[in-house]
Design a protein around this motif. Structure first.
Motif, PDB file in Angstrom:
ATOM      1  N   ASN A  31       0.832  -1.206   0.000  1.00  0.00           N
ATOM      2  CA  ASN A  31       0.000   0.000   0.000  1.00  0.00           C
ATOM      3  C   ASN A  31       0.863   1.251   0.000  1.00  0.00           C
ATOM      4  O   ASN A  31       0.551   2.253  -0.662  1.00  0.00           O
ATOM      5  N   ASN A  32       1.960   1.215   0.754  1.00  0.00           N
ATOM      6  CA  ASN A  32       2.878   2.352   0.774  1.00  0.00           C
ATOM      7  C   ASN A  32       3.535   2.551  -0.587  1.00  0.00           C
ATOM      8  O   ASN A  32       3.738   3.688  -1.039  1.00  0.00           O
ATOM      9  N   SER A  35       1.056   4.161  -2.840  1.00  0.00           N
ATOM     10  CA  SER A  35       1.008   5.585  -2.519  1.00  0.00           C
ATOM     11  C   SER A  35       2.194   6.319  -3.132  1.00  0.00           C
ATOM     12  O   SER A  35       2.052   7.441  -3.636  1.00  0.00           O
ATOM     13  N   ARG A  39       2.019   9.349  -5.893  1.00  0.00           N
ATOM     14  CA  ARG A  39       2.633  10.662  -5.685  1.00  0.00           C
ATOM     15  C   ARG A  39       3.623  10.999  -6.789  1.00  0.00           C
ATOM     16  O   ARG A  39       3.901  12.163  -7.051  1.00  0.00           O
ATOM     17  N   ALA A  63      -6.733   3.764  -2.232  1.00  0.00           N
ATOM     18  CA  ALA A  63      -5.578   4.495  -2.766  1.00  0.00           C
ATOM     19  C   ALA A  63      -5.734   4.720  -4.268  1.00  0.00           C
ATOM     20  O   ALA A  63      -5.466   5.817  -4.784  1.00  0.00           O
TER      21      ALA A  63
END
Length: 423
Positions: A31-32, A35, A39, A63
């Protein structure tokens, strides 16, 4: 997580994490990474990673929904995920519906928006003011004013407090709900609704949050007796939207009045606008005032003073400010140190950064992941690779910020091959 070097670095970071075995079967690390790709504006890579995940949760879907809702070229892709999410027995939450309704707004797809609205009612989210506001915005943007009116009547029982709640939700949604906020304001005018100060403040905050400072100034001028909330909203709005000169003028107006008196939030917002060299002298004057009032010890004021002094090359003044701050719980100290180290790396102020590194060690915060990442970033940007490597090697449970900072340090100076061999 901080992304400094774009999509290329993101790809390299992902590869290094996989090579080092830092990823796991659980969805949290992935998930990070999603993200991170979002970005970096690399939605295709985010989707590829999403599709390869052995396990996904609601955060994984949200997300992508959120990313698609902000990009007209990819917005329609969100719809293909809805059935997949259901097949994995994952239940949507308020964030899911908010993003999906915003997708419909971007695409002007009122039919799909209506279907989502039905699900929102069925699953019990119609009472969530943020979800309601997004639905109201969707109908309004798609030209279905009759449906918008019905939604508004559902959330509006004629009580001014309800108006405040909906307007506050508009502030949280930002530009997505600007048209809704305008619609509510127009409805209040046409209906001759008697507004009180909380509603006026909610309107003011909505316009500031959506970046319409012309309307914000107009609203502020109409408030008969603005309280400190009003003043803080307009000063913060000016500061956040780049109206530095207006911040100084508004603060002067407030300062000349006997009431209300500025508080720490007022000073924090005002000082934030004085970091630019042409307004630095005002920042020093404000520092003198907050010192007399004892607000210099506040973490809110102290943080903005630190940033102001470091951006203007006065490291010694910044260190003095840092030394008098009294709110010293771990979270606040960590934020302060990370912020200062970030400024040191951006301004190549290595000596001052080393002082704060020493302070981090003394307070035991050098082992905190966010501090570790900031230290690696600072030393790497200043060419101190051995020190950066040492900090990185000693860290346990490395997070993505540490990986990204170390890789970014090498990439910035054309040392990608060394990065690959090091990791």
């Amino acid at each position: 997580m901080r992304i400094d070097h774009g999509t290329k670095t993101g790809h390299q970071l992902h590869a290094l994490i996989l090579t080092a075995g830092a990823s796991s079967e659980s969805p949290y690390a992935n998930n990070n990474l999603i993200s991170m790709y979002v970005r970096c504006s690399s939605l295709e890579q985010a989707r590829k990673l999403f599709d390869k995940m052995p396990e996904r949760n609601v955060v994984s879907y949200n997300a992508l929904y959120s990313a698609y809702s902000r990009n007209p070229d990819y917005a329609s892709y969100a719809f293909s995920l809805i059935n997949q999410m259901a097949s994995e027995s994952l239940k949507p939450n308020s964030s899911t519906f908010t993003s999906l309704v915003q997708v419909c707004t971007v695409l002007e797809d009122v039919l799909m928006g209506s279907l989502l609205h039905s699900q929102i009612i069925k699953l019990g989210f119609s009472g969530n003011v943020v979800v309601q506001t997004s639905v109201l915005g969707m109908y309004s943007s798609c030209g279905d004013l009759e449906s918008a009116r019905r939604i508004f009547e559902c959330v509006n029982d004629g009580d001014a407090f309800t108006y405040s709640m909906v307007l506050n939700a508009c502030s949280k949604l930002g530009s997505y709900s600007y048209s809704v906020g305008k619609l509510i304001h127009a409805r209040m005018i046409v209906s001759d609704i008697l507004t009180d100060l909380p509603v006026e403040n909610a309107l003011l905050d909505m316009y500031c949050s959506c970046g319409d400072m012309k309307e914000a100034f107009y609203m502020f001028g109409k408030i008969h007796n603005p309280n400190l909330v009003s003043w803080n909203s307009i000063i913060s709005g000016c500061s956040e939207n780049g109206f530095g000169e207006q911040v100084i003028l508004m603060y002067r107006r407030l300062h000349r009045m006997s009431t209300p008196r500025p508080d720490e939030y007022t000073y924090s917002a005002a000082i934030s606008a004085t970091a630019e060299p042409e307004r630095f002298v005002y920042g020093k004057l404000l520092h003198g005032q907050v010192t007399k009032l004892g607000y210099e010890r506040s973490v809110f004021v102290g943080t903005t003073l630190l940033s102001m002094y470091f951006k203007n090359g006065e490291a010694e003044s910044a260190q003095k400010v840092f030394g008098v701050i009294t709110e010293r719980d771990v979270v606040l100290w960590t934020e302060m140190i990370v912020g200062v180290l970030g400024t040191c790396s951006d301004m190549a102020m290595l000596r001052q950064g080393e002082v704060f590194h020493s302070l981090a060690i003394k307070t035991g915060l050098d082992s905190v992941m966010s501090v570790c990442g900031a230290l690696v970033d600072m030393y790497g940007k200043n060419g101190k690779y051995e020190t950066a490597e040492s900090i990185f090697s000693l860290a346990s449970n490395l997070d993505l910020k540490c990986w990204n900072s170390m890789l970014g340090a090498y990439s910035q100076h054309g040392m990608v091959e060394k990065a690959l061999s090091f990791f």
